[in-house]
Design a protein around this motif. Structure first.
Motif, PDB file in Angstrom:
ATOM      1  N   HIS A  20     -18.545 -27.177 -25.206  1.00 17.05           N
ATOM      2  CA  HIS A  20     -17.966 -27.788 -26.404  1.00 17.05           C
ATOM      3  C   HIS A  20     -17.899 -26.732 -27.500  1.00 17.05           C
ATOM      4  O   HIS A  20     -18.933 -26.304 -28.014  1.00 17.05           O
TER       5      HIS A  20
ATOM      6  N   GLN B  27     -16.203 -25.391 -31.249  1.00 14.44           N
ATOM      7  CA  GLN B  27     -15.619 -25.865 -32.498  1.00 14.44           C
ATOM      8  C   GLN B  27     -15.308 -24.660 -33.380  1.00 14.44           C
ATOM      9  O   GLN B  27     -16.136 -23.749 -33.492  1.00 14.44           O
TER      10      GLN B  27
ATOM     11  N   ARG C  50      -5.562 -25.468 -28.364  1.00 15.16           N
ATOM     12  CA  ARG C  50      -6.614 -26.481 -28.196  1.00 15.16           C
ATOM     13  C   ARG C  50      -6.272 -27.405 -27.027  1.00 15.16           C
ATOM     14  O   ARG C  50      -7.121 -27.705 -26.201  1.00 15.16           O
ATOM     15  N   LYS C  51      -5.026 -27.823 -26.948  1.00 17.56           N
ATOM     16  CA  LYS C  51      -4.603 -28.684 -25.839  1.00 17.56           C
ATOM     17  C   LYS C  51      -4.757 -27.971 -24.501  1.00 17.56           C
ATOM     18  O   LYS C  51      -5.234 -28.555 -23.528  1.00 17.56           O
TER      19      LYS C  51
ATOM     20  N   SER D 258      -8.277 -27.783 -23.134  1.00 21.05           N
ATOM     21  CA  SER D 258      -8.907 -29.040 -22.724  1.00 21.05           C
ATOM     22  C   SER D 258      -9.152 -29.126 -21.218  1.00 21.05           C
ATOM     23  O   SER D 258      -9.982 -29.913 -20.776  1.00 21.05           O
TER      24      SER D 258
ATOM     25  N   GLY E 179     -12.843 -27.432 -21.178  1.00 20.72           N
ATOM     26  CA  GLY E 179     -13.894 -27.945 -22.052  1.00 20.72           C
ATOM     27  C   GLY E 179     -13.245 -28.532 -23.288  1.00 20.72           C
ATOM     28  O   GLY E 179     -12.040 -28.761 -23.318  1.00 20.72           O
ATOM     29  N   SER E 180     -14.038 -28.753 -24.308  1.00 23.96           N
ATOM     30  CA  SER E 180     -13.453 -29.291 -25.538  1.00 23.96           C
ATOM     31  C   SER E 180     -13.435 -28.225 -26.624  1.00 23.96           C
ATOM     32  O   SER E 180     -14.364 -27.434 -26.756  1.00 23.96           O
ATOM     33  N   LEU E 181     -12.366 -28.209 -27.370  1.00 23.71           N
ATOM     34  CA  LEU E 181     -12.206 -27.300 -28.501  1.00 23.71           C
ATOM     35  C   LEU E 181     -11.754 -28.144 -29.678  1.00 23.71           C
ATOM     36  O   LEU E 181     -10.726 -28.815 -29.614  1.00 23.71           O
ATOM     37  N   THR E 182     -12.548 -28.114 -30.746  1.00 23.10           N
ATOM     38  CA  THR E 182     -12.246 -28.869 -31.955  1.00 23.10           C
ATOM     39  C   THR E 182     -11.904 -27.892 -33.067  1.00 23.10           C
ATOM     40  O   THR E 182     -12.579 -26.866 -33.225  1.00 23.10           O
TER      41      THR E 182
ATOM     42  N   TYR F 188      -8.921 -19.712 -25.436  1.00 30.07           N
ATOM     43  CA  TYR F 188      -8.157 -20.243 -24.303  1.00 30.07           C
ATOM     44  C   TYR F 188      -8.010 -19.190 -23.208  1.00 30.07           C
ATOM     45  O   TYR F 188      -8.153 -19.458 -22.033  1.00 30.07           O
TER      46      TYR F 188
END
Length: 121
Positions: free
Chosen positions: A2, A4, A24-25, A28, A31-34, A120
């Motif tokens: 995760h 950020q 960011r997309k 995904s 993992g997650s990128l905020t 990414y």
């Protein structure tokens, strides 16, 4: 993992936001990128959560290319750090690490886009 990216910027041009959002997309899948933007540095500092690995990103940090960033993320994962905050151009007292995307000053929107792309990649 995760991740950020936090930045203090009142205005980020739309084309930078759209580019960062596209990375960011794409991220995904892994993992997650905020992407979190704050009006001021104080609000950003309040948003930092305990227990997360905090990386300060500024031009005075350790020069870090794609390979070094990938190695950092790999090593953090192996060390059990599943949550990492990248803080753009906000002075922090005691970050866990300090990196530089460039020794040239980068506008916040450009730094946001470059870091999103590098994460990414």
């Amino acid at each position: 993992m995760h991740l950020q990216i936090l930045a203090a910027a009142e205005v980020v041009p739309t084309f930078y936001r759209e580019a960062a959002e596209e990375y960011r997309k794409r991220f995904s899948r892994y993992g997650s990128l905020t992407l979190s933007l704050f009006r001021d540095e104080t609000a950003l500092r309040r948003a930092l959560l305990p227990g997360r690995f905090v990386v300060s990103v500024s031009r005075t940090g350790r020069p870090t290319g794609s390979e070094e960033l990938a190695a950092l993320l790999r090593d953090l994962g192996l060390a059990g750090h599943s949550a990492v905050d990248f803080v753009l151009d906000v002075p922090l007292e005691d970050p866990a690490d300090r990196i530089a995307l460039s020794h040239f000053p980068l506008e916040t929107g450009l730094a946001l886009t470059v870091l999103s792309e590098q994460l990414y990649r």
